[in-house]
Design a protein around this motif. Structure first.
Motif, mmCIF file in Angstrom:
data_model
loop_
_atom_site.group_PDB
_atom_site.id
_atom_site.type_symbol
_atom_site.label_atom_id
_atom_site.label_comp_id
_atom_site.label_asym_id
_atom_site.label_seq_id
_atom_site.Cartn_x
_atom_site.Cartn_y
_atom_site.Cartn_z
ATOM 1 N N LEU A 127 4.390 -1.878 38.446
ATOM 2 C CA LEU A 127 5.693 -1.306 38.096
ATOM 3 C C LEU A 127 5.816 -1.111 36.588
ATOM 4 C CD1 LEU A 127 8.091 -3.358 40.415
ATOM 5 C CD2 LEU A 127 7.395 -0.973 40.683
ATOM 6 N N TYR A 128 5.274 -2.052 35.827
ATOM 7 C CA TYR A 128 5.319 -1.954 34.365
ATOM 8 C C TYR A 128 4.558 -0.721 33.880
ATOM 9 C CZ TYR A 128 4.431 -3.128 29.471
ATOM 10 O OH TYR A 128 4.330 -3.092 28.096
ATOM 11 N N GLU A 129 3.407 -0.455 34.472
ATOM 12 C CA GLU A 129 2.628 0.726 34.093
ATOM 13 C C GLU A 129 3.347 2.013 34.493
ATOM 14 O OE1 GLU A 129 0.038 1.073 32.269
ATOM 15 O OE2 GLU A 129 -0.508 -1.031 32.014
ATOM 16 N N VAL A 130 4.024 1.994 35.636
ATOM 17 C CA VAL A 130 4.817 3.161 36.053
ATOM 18 C C VAL A 130 5.940 3.414 35.049
ATOM 19 C CG1 VAL A 130 6.398 4.028 37.821
ATOM 20 C CG2 VAL A 130 4.274 2.913 38.497
ATOM 21 N N TRP A 131 6.576 2.320 34.604
ATOM 22 C CA TRP A 131 7.646 2.439 33.617
ATOM 23 C C TRP A 131 7.126 3.005 32.295
ATOM 24 C CZ3 TRP A 131 12.389 3.090 32.396
ATOM 25 C CH2 TRP A 131 12.875 2.722 31.142
ATOM 26 N N LEU A 132 5.971 2.552 31.867
ATOM 27 C CA LEU A 132 5.390 3.066 30.629
ATOM 28 C C LEU A 132 5.076 4.557 30.740
ATOM 29 C CD1 LEU A 132 2.885 0.242 29.535
ATOM 30 C CD2 LEU A 132 5.155 0.748 28.602
ATOM 31 N N PHE A 133 4.742 5.016 31.933
ATOM 32 C CA PHE A 133 4.406 6.436 32.124
ATOM 33 C C PHE A 133 5.653 7.320 32.089
ATOM 34 C CE2 PHE A 133 3.763 10.011 35.130
ATOM 35 C CZ PHE A 133 2.817 10.713 34.393
ATOM 36 N N ILE A 134 6.745 6.876 32.724
ATOM 37 C CA ILE A 134 7.940 7.723 32.811
ATOM 38 C C ILE A 134 8.875 7.532 31.616
ATOM 39 C CG2 ILE A 134 7.851 7.744 35.323
ATOM 40 C CD1 ILE A 134 10.133 5.729 35.335
ATOM 41 N N LYS A 135 8.720 6.456 30.853
ATOM 42 C CA LYS A 135 9.622 6.153 29.742
ATOM 43 C C LYS A 135 9.690 7.246 28.688
ATOM 44 C CE LYS A 135 10.566 2.537 26.322
ATOM 45 N NZ LYS A 135 10.106 1.235 25.776
ATOM 46 N N PRO A 136 8.555 7.838 28.248
ATOM 47 C CA PRO A 136 8.635 8.881 27.211
ATOM 48 C C PRO A 136 9.411 10.123 27.646
ATOM 49 C CG PRO A 136 6.399 8.028 27.377
ATOM 50 C CD PRO A 136 7.151 7.492 28.542
ATOM 51 N N ALA A 137 9.525 10.363 28.938
ATOM 52 C CA ALA A 137 10.214 11.564 29.424
ATOM 53 C C ALA A 137 11.723 11.378 29.520
ATOM 54 C CB ALA A 137 9.662 11.954 30.802
ATOM 55 N N LEU A 138 12.208 10.165 29.291
ATOM 56 C CA LEU A 138 13.635 9.876 29.419
ATOM 57 C C LEU A 138 14.339 10.011 28.082
ATOM 58 C CD1 LEU A 138 13.457 6.687 31.680
ATOM 59 C CD2 LEU A 138 13.770 9.044 32.409
ATOM 60 N N HIS A 139 15.635 10.376 28.159
ATOM 61 C CA HIS A 139 16.465 10.381 26.957
ATOM 62 C C HIS A 139 16.864 8.942 26.612
ATOM 63 C CE1 HIS A 139 16.637 14.722 27.075
ATOM 64 N NE2 HIS A 139 17.072 14.686 28.334
ATOM 65 N N ASP A 140 17.456 8.776 25.432
ATOM 66 C CA ASP A 140 17.808 7.427 24.975
ATOM 67 C C ASP A 140 18.766 6.730 25.938
ATOM 68 O OD1 ASP A 140 16.199 7.652 22.782
ATOM 69 O OD2 ASP A 140 17.797 8.378 21.458
ATOM 70 N N ALA A 146 17.868 2.473 32.413
ATOM 71 C CA ALA A 146 16.764 2.055 33.296
ATOM 72 C C ALA A 146 15.887 0.990 32.648
ATOM 73 C CB ALA A 146 15.911 3.281 33.653
ATOM 74 N N SER A 147 16.403 0.350 31.586
ATOM 75 C CA SER A 147 15.580 -0.616 30.845
ATOM 76 C C SER A 147 15.190 -1.829 31.683
ATOM 77 C CB SER A 147 16.322 -1.070 29.588
ATOM 78 O OG SER A 147 17.569 -1.663 29.936
#
Length: 291
Positions: A127-140, A146-147
């Motif tokens: 799940l942590y790796e999934v979060w790292l992948f989608i995090k750059p595509a999110l706005h602040d 979703a933190s």
């Protein structure tokens, strides 16, 4: 005429450059995703190796735990039965006799069991790796909202695993092991069947407990709303009761109620999550309209 050709040539080159840039961006994303998947796979392999090395502990204590009358759930049921003056609650015998029918059965058993344990232990890191992948595509704002994704998803999965293991698996095994159509039929279970039942009931319950996370994603996409979930609550109750009846083959209402209550709570928690998302989206819409 020459200018027209030059313009067409310039547009063609520009479009080709844009397409090439988009393709490069797509392949760059694939490369990033590949790296995240490789790291996740390495983590699962490490946990699987540890489970394989300490397999004696996992097999005797964890996997075979629900087959023993000293299991925590059975002891709690005995204490509850004594408190309520219901001796029928106490499980003092579990007729589970395991056999192996294949030459390489026990070796493949250790490999498959170690992999399932490694997958369960490595799920939070996945799940942590999934979060790292989608995090750059999110706005602040989306990033802040979703933190806690990894923490909450991991906690829900852990709660589901514990509930599935200590409640659903224990009750199902104690009932199925002692169920006889005729005294002339002897129950001899293959080790594959036993481990498959334990793993399926435990991991499936862990997946079911991720319902609030799924609702959060669907609500953010606008597919599901809290109003719709409230209006369809009666149908959800029927579906939950059916799931509880299927997952726990025991015929008594007590077991069915014990299993269904957490599912009801999960549904209500999902409504709360969807309502929070709806309020945030409405506030964002009002802010946009007023500006």
């Amino acid at each position: 005429m020459s200018d027209l050709k030059d313009n067409k040539l310039f547009k063609a080159i520009k479009e080709k450059g844009s397409n090439l840039e988009a393709e490069m961006s797509f392949f760059d994303h694939l490369d990033v995703l590949r790296k995240h998947l490789i790291r996740s796979a390495i983590a699962i392999v490490i946990f699987t190796s540890l489970a394989f090395y300490y397999f004696d502990f996992f097999y005797n204590t964890v996997i075979m735990g629900p087959s023993k009358t000293s299991f925590w759930t059975y002891r709690m049921l005995c204490e509850l039965g004594a408190y309520l003056h219901r001796p029928g609650f106490c499980i003092d015998k579990i007729n589970i006799h395991l056999i192996n029918t294949e030459m390489a059965g026990q070796f493949t058993l250790q490999i498959n069991s170690s992999f399932m344990i490694g997958l369960a232990l490595g799920f939070p890191y996945l799940l942590y790796e999934v979060w790292l992948f989608i995090k750059p595509a999110l706005h602040d704002k989306e990033r802040k909202a979703a933190s806690g994704f990894v923490f909450y998803a991991s906690m829900l999965f852990l709660l589901g695993i514990l509930f599935g293991y200590f409640v659903i698996t224990a009750m199902s095994l104690s009932f199925l092991a002692g169920y006889n159509v005729s005294d002339s039929i002897q129950n001899l279970f293959s080790i594959d069947s036993y481990i498959s039942s334990v793993a399926t009931l435990t991991l499936a319950t862990g997946a079911v407990f991720e319902l609030p996370i799924l609702i959060y994603i669907l609500a953010n996409l606008g597919i599901l709303t809290a109003k719709f979930m409230r209006e369809t609550r009666r149908y959800a109750i029927i579906i939950i009761l059916i799931i509880a009846a299927v997952v726990t083959p025991t015929p008594d209402m007590l077991t069915m109620t014990v299993v269904s209550i957490p599912l009801f709570l999960l549904y209500e928690a999902s409504i709360f999550v969807a309502s929070a998302v709806d309020k945030r989206r409405k506030a964002k819409h009002d802010e946009l309209m007023s500006s």
